[in-house]
Design an enzyme around this catalytic site. Structure first.
Site: not given
Length: 464
Positions: A71-72, A225
């Site tokens: 992520q991010h 995820d």
């Protein structure tokens, strides 16, 4: 037999599973490594995906595919779809000051209520501010911004037009500029971060939606995820504690938390609900570093830990080896407390490493509870969960029964389940992920004083 594929494009590697869409039976799998580091050119992910696909016997026969990813992150594309600079990954902490500035400008409570999180270094919106401040030339060249799983899905589809980027609500909810309750981006927050509102952002697909390729499988919406892991494990009222590169404690919730302290992030999940989540920077890597220090392998580290008494005779490790995200201490370093000539032995240090790692996640579980997210037990997954000593020590730290599911690619399994949902339809995902799984269960014993000693040692960081 109709086949579907699930992809986990994680920080460290690309894993692919191919499963029967109707039963969930694993047919084949493959994996390939990603380069190390906190920034990387996305083409490395594409090459790893191709290598993992070949190792899985190819994907020509799959009807649908879905990609879950770390992520991010921040991927910047120019108006022709070329990558402007190497992607900044979630674990790149150079944006810590930018995050603090954004919180100071808008207020922690306002961030939490608007987007469900308070920016820290990992969050995409903080990386946008860092880019605008430190690399204004690259910021000016940036026409579109996306996340790792967005880019890989787009690349697989063969697109070059940034306007064709897609994402899903779980990953979008981790950017800091997407309101998952309203289902919309927040241009004013992008403007606050970067001083402009004309960025092209991926279209947000619903959990069961998909896109078509010119030739090949349908592509599911994908997921972050942690949301994919929750979908793959179908844990019900359990929390998930994942001990990978980072440590994560999360649980599915009917409502989105709004924690102004920033400890609990209120992401969207991979269905139509929310995922309350706490993240630490230090998990499996703590054990790897400790094993290296003691000159043993991980199995021996576990044996040493189990030979020491609970509490490691007062030895406490505060394992902020890579800084920390919970609490938000990006420049912190680790420490050992309680050492004496008698207690400074390998067994105690090994035990303290496992207990310290787990105490960081126990604080996360307590934070979830404080936000009204009730859980009955813990499903323990990730690389470090494979160490038997971790499963045996965890119940006394968490104060809850701990289940250690059969090791597997839970994130990729969740992506495969989503791919099956995309072609089978219906209001809920296919139920095959909820088939009986072997899982070792450890009941929670009487709580020890380990967490209290850890909290006393960790609190010294907050007094600085």
């Amino acid at each position: 037999m109709t086949l579907v594929a699930g992809v986990d494009s994680s920080t460290q590697s690309c894993k692919i599973v191919v499963r029967d869409a109707d039963t969930g039976q694993l047919v084949r799998a493959g994996r390939a490594a990603h380069p190390p580091g906190t920034e990387i050119h996305p083409e490395h992910w594409w090459r790893a995906f191709q290598e993992a696909s070949a190792a899985a016997g190819g994907l020509d026969d799959v009807a649908a595919l879905s990609i879950a990813g770390q992520q991010h992150g921040l991927i910047c594309l120019d108006d022709s779809g070329e990558v402007v600079r190497d992607a900044l990954l979630w674990n790149d902490t150079r944006s810590a000051t930018a995050a603090a500035d954004l919180v100071g400008e808008a207020g922690a409570t306002a961030w939490a209520q608007r987007v469900g999180l308070v920016p820290v270094a990992a969050i995409t919106v903080a990386k946008l501010r860092w880019l605008a401040t430190h690399e204004p030339g690259n910021a000016a060249r940036t026409a579109a911004v996306c996340l790792p799983h967005d880019w890989l899905t787009w690349r697989l589809r063969g697109d070059r037009d940034p306007a064709m980027l897609t994402t899903d609500r779980s990953d979008a909810s981790g950017t800091g500029y997407f309101d998952s309750r309203r289902g919309e981006y927040c241009p004013d927050l992008i403007d606050l971060a970067m001083g402009r509102t004309d960025l092209v952002l991926p279209q947000v697909l619903g959990p069961r939606e998909s896109t078509a390729m010119t030739s090949g499988p349908r592509l599911g919406a994908g997921a972050g995820d942690n949301a994919a892991a929750a979908l793959g494990l179908a844990v019900g009222t359990d929390a998930i504690v994942s001990l990978g590169t980072s440590g994560v404690a999360c649980a599915v919730s009917a409502d989105r938390p709004a924690d102004p302290t920033g400890t609990v992030a209120g992401f969207a999940d991979a269905t139509d609900r929310y995922l309350a989540l706490v993240c630490t920077l230090n998990a499996a890597r703590v054990l790897e570093a400790t094993a290296r220090m003691l000159d043993v392998d991980l199995a021996r580290l576990g044996d040493l830990a189990m030979s020491a008494p609970p509490g490691a005779e007062g030895v406490v490790m505060v394992p902020y080896l890579d800084g920390e995200r919970t609490p938000n201490l990006p420049t912190a370093t680790g420490a050992l407390h309680g050492l004496t000539p008698a207690t400074m032995i390998p067994a105690n240090i090994a035990r303290a490493a496992i207990e310290g790692m787990l105490c960081g996640l126990a604080a996360g579980l307590a934070a979830l509870s404080a936000q009204g997210v009730a859980t009955n037990g813990v499903s323990l997954i990730g690389g470090a969960a494979a160490l038997p000593a971790v499963g045996r020590i965890a119940p006394s730290i968490f104060g809850k029964p701990v289940r250690v599911p059969t090791p597997g690619e839970h994130v990729a399994d969740g992506a495969a389940r989503q791919a099956a949902w995309a072609i089978r339809g219906g209001d809920v995902p296919p139920q095959w992920a909820e088939r009986a799984r072997a899982a070792e269960l450890y009941e929670a014993p009487v709580a020890t004083a380990v967490r209290e000693r850890f909290q006393n040692a960790a609190s010294r960081y907050l007094e600085r």
